[in-house]
Write an enzyme that holds these catalytic residues in place. Structure first.
Site, PDB file in Angstrom:
ATOM      1  N   LYS A   1     -88.435  25.764  24.751  1.00  0.00           N
ATOM      2  CA  LYS A   1     -88.776  26.774  23.740  1.00  0.00           C
ATOM      3  C   LYS A   1     -89.330  28.044  24.376  1.00  0.00           C
ATOM      4  CE  LYS A   1     -89.589  23.548  19.942  1.00  0.00           C
ATOM      5  NZ  LYS A   1     -89.708  22.240  20.610  1.00  0.00           N
TER       6      LYS A   1
HETATM    7  P1  5BU Z   1     -89.695  13.114  16.559  1.00  0.00           P
HETATM    8  O1  5BU Z   1     -90.502  12.100  17.264  1.00  0.00           O
HETATM    9  O2  5BU Z   1     -88.355  12.582  16.034  1.00  0.00           O
HETATM   10  O3  5BU Z   1     -90.481  13.859  15.505  1.00  0.00           O
HETATM   11  O4  5BU Z   1     -89.344  14.194  17.704  1.00  0.00           O
HETATM   12  C1  5BU Z   1     -88.770  15.427  17.449  1.00  0.00           C
HETATM   13  C2  5BU Z   1     -88.601  16.201  18.717  1.00  0.00           C
HETATM   14  O5  5BU Z   1     -87.911  17.405  18.399  1.00  0.00           O
HETATM   15  C3  5BU Z   1     -89.906  16.621  19.367  1.00  0.00           C
HETATM   16  O6  5BU Z   1     -89.680  16.657  20.751  1.00  0.00           O
HETATM   17  C4  5BU Z   1     -90.142  18.021  18.878  1.00  0.00           C
HETATM   18  O7  5BU Z   1     -90.825  18.793  19.837  1.00  0.00           O
HETATM   19  C5  5BU Z   1     -88.726  18.524  18.705  1.00  0.00           C
HETATM   20  N1  5BU Z   1     -88.516  19.526  17.652  1.00  0.00           N
HETATM   21  C6  5BU Z   1     -88.834  19.290  16.335  1.00  0.00           C
HETATM   22  O8  5BU Z   1     -89.332  18.241  15.970  1.00  0.00           O
HETATM   23  N2  5BU Z   1     -88.591  20.259  15.423  1.00  0.00           N
HETATM   24  C7  5BU Z   1     -88.040  21.458  15.751  1.00  0.00           C
HETATM   25  O9  5BU Z   1     -87.818  22.302  14.888  1.00  0.00           O
HETATM   26  C8  5BU Z   1     -87.712  21.653  17.108  1.00  0.00           C
HETATM   27  C9  5BU Z   1     -87.945  20.675  18.020  1.00  0.00           C
HETATM   28 BR1  5BU Z   1     -86.947  23.237  17.624  1.00  0.00          BR
END
Ligand code: 5BU
Length: 460
Positions: A296
């Protein structure tokens, strides 16, 4: 009818219909764009328009008038002045300070409100306004729109039990403009095309297959990701948000065959080393998936450049894909000297609860993404242009996880059906589960099934 025709020809001369290649708010492409905003600068026409609308409202049993923001605001205001019925103003987003109200003006719960929309396409933005007004305790029965693009919006609204009427219909007005020789040859041609498309599935944008997407994506990494997806029949990217390299390698050995990409946050790994990255890279080659660093980037161009190429992580030396915000403007991702073997994924709209990006920001972010040849796709929570790949984080089967630690979650089906996703990104649901392999299998199957379902649905 004569009166209405005359009126339409007058507003047509203000340039309210444009011909070209437009992407509408809904994500649909259209050769015609209609914008009633110029009428705001013509008091005489505003008065005529509101009189025509008042003449055709489905009933006169309303105590308030509201326009769908923003285009219908001046029209609703004029209607209020002509009818002496109070106006209320619906905000697009709450102002974040003061009263934080979504609706301004004087009103009481239980009052009947007439809603005014300028152009109705799918009816989705109109429905959003209806829901917001109903949340405030107002009753919406009657809705009046100026022009119906005849793409299912009216039916959609009627199905939900509202009385909706429109002053003009696109088919009628285009025919009338043609009859009166108002249209150039090229414009007539575009209209023919428009009608042809309109007859197919209400001009609904169809989902492209991964094969078709490959034709649209020029970047080699974008193509490679699609190739892997097709070969392995998986659109699953696992987010390995683990802080210990050993655990990441363990996870990848379990799920590597099931994914098209592995997403990392290298700055959270306690024992990060380039030898760990080398091992990961080898597995990614062996098991055929891409490495996706969710860095990011969000700074000015020169700093983004340094963060990409230097420091202990040396991201550009190993990552296939890196994420970047475009908050700092298009130049911030323009001169990053990204290796040709690496693609950029922009972040246009995060999945987080309470994200600050509004429609305007998202539109600009998508435009920046489309113009940058290094960008293969974006993160957004909506349908986007077919020239970009759409990545969807915030995926979980469980509805209990709808809003968890500030992230919002949707089911893979919703990601594909509603947002037109290409890739689902799943983190905790897999790496925190008792059996990551089985869980990854479930998400992989669900993602693939969702993709296939949407293909079938829209090709009908
Ligand atoms: P989760 O454990 O399924 O919530 O992980 C989601 C991953 O995607 C996590 O590494 C976040 O930093 C990443 N992410 C997110 O959740 N939402 C976004 O809009 C973006 C990245 Br861009």
């Amino acid at each position: 009818m004569e009166k209405k025709e005359q009126f339409f020809l007058k507003i047509y001369n203000l340039g309210i219909i444009k011909f070209g290649n437009f992407t509408l708010k809904s994500g649909m492409n259209s050769p015609i764009y209609i914008d009633f905003r110029p009428i705001a600068s013509r008091p005489d026409l505003l008065i005529k328009l509101s009189d025509l609308l008042l003449h055709e409202v489905p009933s006169t049993n309303f105590e308030l008038i509201c326009g769908v923001p923003y285009a219908a605001l001046p029209i609703a205001t004029t209607l209020s002045l002509r009818s002496n019925i109070p106006l209320i103003i619906k905000r697009k987003e709450n102002k974040g300070y003061g009263t934080k109200r979504m609706i301004e003006g004087i009103y009481k719960k239980g009052q009947n409100c007439l809603l005014i929309e300028d152009v109705i396409t799918s009816g989705d933005s109109l429905l959003k306004t209806v829901i917001d007004l109903e949340k405030e305790g107002l009753i919406i029965k009657d809705i009046m729109s100026i022009l119906d693009r005849e793409q299912g919006g009216i039916e959609n609204i009627k199905k939900r039990g509202y009385n909706i009427r429109t002053l003009f219909r696109i088919g009628e007005v285009l025919k009338m403009l043609e009859k009166k020789h108002f249209l150039k040859k090229k414009e007539r041609h575009m209209i023919k095309f428009f009608f042809k498309k309109k007859n197919i599935k209400n001009f609904k944008k169809k989902r492209l297959s991964y094969e078709e997407k490959k034709e649209n994506i020029y970047h080699p990494i974008g193509k490679k990701l699609l190739d892997i997806t097709l070969k392995k029949k998986t659109n699953l990217i696992v987010s390995a948000d683990l802080v210990c390299s050993k655990n990441i390698l363990k996870l990848v050995n379990l799920i590597g065959d099931l994914i098209c990409g592995l997403k990392l946050h290298v700055d959270i790994i306690n024992d990060f080393s380039l030898s760990f990255i080398n091992q990961l890279k080898n597995i990614s080659i062996e098991k055929n998936f891409l490495l996706f660093e969710d860095r990011k980037l969000c700074d000015v161009g020169p700093t983004n450049y340094l963060q990409l190429h230097y420091g202990i992580h040396k991201i550009s030396s190993w990552a296939d894909i890196i994420t970047a915000h475009v908050l700092a403007g298009s130049d911030s991702i323009q001169n990053l000297k990204i290796p040709s073997s690496m693609g950029l994924v922009t972040i246009s709209e995060m999945s987080s609860y309470g994200r600050l990006s509004d429609d305007n920001y998202i539109r600009k972010a998508l435009n920046i993404s489309l113009k940058n040849t290094k960008v293969i796709g974006t993160v957004a929570q909506r349908k986007i242009d077919d020239k970009l790949l759409l990545f969807t984080p915030g995926i979980n089967f469980s509805s209990l996880k709808k809003n968890h630690f500030g992230n919002t979650y949707i089911h893979p089906l919703q990601a594909f059906e509603k947002n037109g996703s290409d890739f689902i990104i799943v983190g905790k649901a897999i790496y925190e589960s008792n059996n990551p392999k089985i869980e990854a299998e479930k998400y992989r199957n669900a993602g693939w099934k969702a993709y296939e379902n949407v293909l079938l649905m829209e090709y009908k």
